[in-house]
Scaffold this motif. Sequence first.
Motif, PDB file in Angstrom:
ATOM      1  N   ASN A 219       0.828  -1.208   0.000  1.00  0.00           N
ATOM      2  CA  ASN A 219       0.000   0.000   0.000  1.00  0.00           C
ATOM      3  C   ASN A 219       0.862   1.257   0.000  1.00  0.00           C
ATOM      4  N   ALA A 220       1.932   1.220   0.801  1.00  0.00           N
ATOM      5  CA  ALA A 220       2.849   2.361   0.838  1.00  0.00           C
ATOM      6  C   ALA A 220       3.497   2.571  -0.534  1.00  0.00           C
ATOM      7  N   TRP A 221       3.838   1.470  -1.200  1.00  0.00           N
ATOM      8  CA  TRP A 221       4.459   1.574  -2.525  1.00  0.00           C
ATOM      9  C   TRP A 221       3.487   2.150  -3.549  1.00  0.00           C
ATOM     10  N   LEU A 222       2.203   1.789  -3.456  1.00  0.00           N
ATOM     11  CA  LEU A 222       1.206   2.346  -4.368  1.00  0.00           C
ATOM     12  C   LEU A 222       1.068   3.853  -4.187  1.00  0.00           C
ATOM     13  N   LEU A 223       1.240   4.328  -2.947  1.00  0.00           N
ATOM     14  CA  LEU A 223       1.208   5.772  -2.714  1.00  0.00           C
ATOM     15  C   LEU A 223       2.454   6.443  -3.277  1.00  0.00           C
ATOM     16  N   LEU A 224       3.585   5.762  -3.092  1.00  0.00           N
ATOM     17  CA  LEU A 224       4.865   6.344  -3.523  1.00  0.00           C
ATOM     18  C   LEU A 224       5.041   6.259  -5.034  1.00  0.00           C
ATOM     19  N   CYS A 225       4.647   5.137  -5.620  1.00  0.00           N
ATOM     20  CA  CYS A 225       4.846   4.920  -7.064  1.00  0.00           C
ATOM     21  C   CYS A 225       3.596   4.281  -7.655  1.00  0.00           C
ATOM     22  N   PRO A 226       2.580   5.075  -7.939  1.00  0.00           N
ATOM     23  CA  PRO A 226       1.289   4.519  -8.376  1.00  0.00           C
ATOM     24  C   PRO A 226       1.269   4.162  -9.862  1.00  0.00           C
TER      25      PRO A 226
ATOM     26  N   TRP B 228      -6.557  -7.439  -6.476  1.00  0.00           N
ATOM     27  CA  TRP B 228      -5.257  -7.963  -6.057  1.00  0.00           C
ATOM     28  C   TRP B 228      -5.382  -9.314  -5.353  1.00  0.00           C
ATOM     29  N   SER B 229      -6.507 -10.007  -5.532  1.00  0.00           N
ATOM     30  CA  SER B 229      -6.709 -11.271  -4.816  1.00  0.00           C
ATOM     31  C   SER B 229      -6.322 -12.450  -5.695  1.00  0.00           C
ATOM     32  N   MET B 230      -6.734 -13.644  -5.300  1.00  0.00           N
ATOM     33  CA  MET B 230      -6.601 -14.878  -6.084  1.00  0.00           C
ATOM     34  C   MET B 230      -5.190 -15.137  -6.595  1.00  0.00           C
ATOM     35  N   GLY B 231      -4.232 -15.116  -5.711  1.00  0.00           N
ATOM     36  CA  GLY B 231      -2.872 -15.477  -6.102  1.00  0.00           C
ATOM     37  C   GLY B 231      -2.058 -14.354  -6.680  1.00  0.00           C
ATOM     38  N   CYS B 232      -2.618 -13.152  -6.756  1.00  0.00           N
ATOM     39  CA  CYS B 232      -1.862 -12.008  -7.280  1.00  0.00           C
ATOM     40  C   CYS B 232      -0.629 -11.760  -6.424  1.00  0.00           C
ATOM     41  N   ILE B 233      -0.801 -11.904  -5.101  1.00  0.00           N
ATOM     42  CA  ILE B 233       0.307 -11.706  -4.164  1.00  0.00           C
ATOM     43  C   ILE B 233       0.485 -13.008  -3.387  1.00  0.00           C
TER      44      ILE B 233
ATOM     45  N   ARG C 117      -7.789  -6.260 -19.207  1.00  0.00           N
ATOM     46  CA  ARG C 117      -6.526  -6.543 -19.898  1.00  0.00           C
ATOM     47  C   ARG C 117      -5.362  -5.767 -19.282  1.00  0.00           C
ATOM     48  N   SER C 118      -5.649  -4.577 -18.738  1.00  0.00           N
ATOM     49  CA  SER C 118      -4.567  -3.809 -18.104  1.00  0.00           C
ATOM     50  C   SER C 118      -4.010  -4.530 -16.886  1.00  0.00           C
ATOM     51  N   ALA C 119      -4.814  -5.411 -16.285  1.00  0.00           N
ATOM     52  CA  ALA C 119      -4.372  -6.121 -15.081  1.00  0.00           C
ATOM     53  C   ALA C 119      -3.490  -7.321 -15.395  1.00  0.00           C
ATOM     54  N   LEU C 120      -3.513  -7.782 -16.652  1.00  0.00           N
ATOM     55  CA  LEU C 120      -2.740  -8.983 -16.990  1.00  0.00           C
ATOM     56  C   LEU C 120      -1.243  -8.782 -16.781  1.00  0.00           C
ATOM     57  N   SER C 121      -0.747  -7.591 -17.056  1.00  0.00           N
ATOM     58  CA  SER C 121       0.685  -7.334 -16.890  1.00  0.00           C
ATOM     59  C   SER C 121       1.054  -7.037 -15.440  1.00  0.00           C
ATOM     60  N   VAL C 122       0.069  -6.583 -14.643  1.00  0.00           N
ATOM     61  CA  VAL C 122       0.335  -6.245 -13.241  1.00  0.00           C
ATOM     62  C   VAL C 122       0.217  -7.481 -12.355  1.00  0.00           C
ATOM     63  N   CYS C 123      -0.838  -8.262 -12.575  1.00  0.00           N
ATOM     64  CA  CYS C 123      -1.093  -9.455 -11.750  1.00  0.00           C
ATOM     65  C   CYS C 123      -1.310 -10.678 -12.636  1.00  0.00           C
ATOM     66  N   PRO C 124      -0.274 -11.169 -13.316  1.00  0.00           N
ATOM     67  CA  PRO C 124      -0.453 -12.329 -14.202  1.00  0.00           C
ATOM     68  C   PRO C 124      -0.813 -13.613 -13.457  1.00  0.00           C
TER      69      PRO C 124
END
Length: 740
Positions: free
Chosen positions: A324-331, A338-343, A471-478
């Motif tokens: 969350n801190a990183w999203l604020l710093l570098c969004p 961000w669920s289902m195995g993304c992290i 589709r924009s999420a495929l590169s962020v959370c494959p």
Amino acid sequence: MAELDTDLDHIIPSSVLPPFWAKLVVGFVSLVCFARSYDGDFVFDDSEAIVNNKDLRAETPLGDLWHHDFWGSRLSSNTSHKSYRPLTVLTFRINYYLSGGFHPVSFHVVNILLHGGISVLMVDVFSVLFGGLQYTSKGRRLNLAPRSSLLAALLFAVHPVHTECVAGVVGRADLLGALFFLLSFLGYCKAFRESNKEGTHSTFWVLLSILLGAVAMLCKEQGITVLGLNAVFDILVIGKLNVLEIVQKVLHKDKSLENISVLRNGGLLFRITLLASGGAGVLFVRWRIMGTGPPAFTEVDNPASFADSALVRAINYNYYYSLNAWLLLCPWWLCFDWSMGCIPLIKSVGDWRVIALAALWICLIGLIRQALCSEDSHRRRILTLGLGFLIIPFLPASNLFFRVGFVVAERVLYLPSAGYCMLLTLGFGALSKHTRKKKLIGAFVLGILFINMLRCVTRSCEWRSEERLFRSALSVCPLNAKVHYNVGKNLADKGNQTAAIRYYREAVRLNPKYVHAMNNLGNILKERNELREAEELLSLAVQIQPDFAAAWMNLGIVQNSLKRFEAAEQSYRTAIKHRRKYPDCYYNLGRLYADLNRHVDALNAWRNATVLKPEHSLAWNNMIILLDNTGNLAQAEAVGREALELIPNDHSLMFSLANVLGKSQKYKESEALFLKAIKAHPNAASYHGNLAVLYHRWGHLDLAKKHYEISLQLDPSASGTKENYGLLRRKLEQMQKKDV
């Protein structure tokens, strides 16, 4: 804080410092950032919260909003998420009423304007947080930090992490919660406007602030945290508490501790008591309305909260905080889910991602140390308030008090980002103070603002349609199975089944227990007549989740197609057992009984479907056709008339009833219905063909010839129409010979 404003002199020009111009600039910039989303579709959660939410429609009593959750389910239901936001749903309902239906433009415009208004309010909030609270003799609040408040408000207005709240219509909950959060804070500040004497306040404004905090909570749960921020502000700014001084006296067992003015300030203690009791009362009422049971979340929603080890839970929660801190710093890497195995879970301290935890806490400890030990009292106060604004609104999403239904959610950072913008502004001021290249710092700050604006515009474009968003999420959370599922669903809705199958298979591979992906994949395979694999997938889905009614129904359809009628009936019955009000399942059960020539059972099943869903056209049609085929013309006519009263513009019902009336020799009425059906659907070959048969029986042979020919033009392969047309032509030829 005049010193910080002086440090920012090379960044914020004096020409925009008057309050009106400062707010105008902030408002304009905030609207430019997200204006591109104004004509977007309803995307992602908008479908459930708005399009499929019966609470928005006029036929739902307004009182039901107070007993339903955000998604329209009863709070007492076991499936309710307990997200109690009736005031937000009320604004959706007003939107729906004023725009005359589900027209997304009006919904998006309201969100954009709300963000603009909140950004403008931030100028006033930051001026208090940076410059303190001071009023003129006429009760007008002075802005003692015009540059720092303007810069912080601009940083807030253009932060890309806000895109989900602004461009996604359901983000209005966060926007409204933030609006009343800020109004509550500013109202609390007005409690000290009346008098310059320490310890005095207006109880009315304190109580109004508590009320506004309650309103904020009825828009979004985290709104109630404003009471905590008000308390911190009161202690630090109004009470002028020196935390470092108290800590030092406690450590040295100094007897003068009891003489500290804050601890003897009766007005402060009274206000804190009011805030605490008001907050407790509001939470108790909300708890009673919601019911005592917590919302039911699954492991895929928040895997860390289901970990057996307390150490694993703690490590992963802290890792989520660092993200969350990183999203604020570098969004830059933003994702709708961000669920289902993304992290993936961190399961040991040997995982390299533990470095992120260490970095987060090193920064936090450094900031806290400065907030406590800095020799500059203004700096201490700003750092403490900035950390308070960053942390306090985030607490409901922290998993510390209760399990939440997500891993990371950009929307919950809307309010905490204000604290981040405060700290960033303070950092820019410190950087400008300790360097000679002040113009370079100014250019750097302007560069950040410009880059963030561009990112807001591009991200708003991605939120305009589900295809772009998913589709924009495929590169962020494959590794996120839900991302692949949503891309597949979007493709399936557009008719691209081959590509949809590929994404559904990937979703099941990433999460072998993803029953919704199995169900949708099974449906497509069923339509492609790949029945064996469809049955395997659907059987596995109901094995994993035995109460999955939709999968049971789809399994029944597949089994019916495989001629396994007993198994199909059992599957339908199981679906109805788990979802009693399931009209589509009754409809399919009726089709099964019709195939088995169990006509009475079929009619009863279809009647159940129409009772549960009076506009179920297919069930009505099948009843009419079955009664027609079995010679029960009077009953078929009665059912047809009943159906048309409920669904007067359904051309298929007009067609079926017209056939019945024609067989009953009610030619005039039958003709009227046929013509009405053709007007609604002029390219239906069967409509023209059956009207031709009616004219043929009726003796209107020229009209019969005309509609036979139209029907054959639309469908040249219709053998029945060809045969009837041939009979008509022979009859016409015979008539011509007789005339000759």
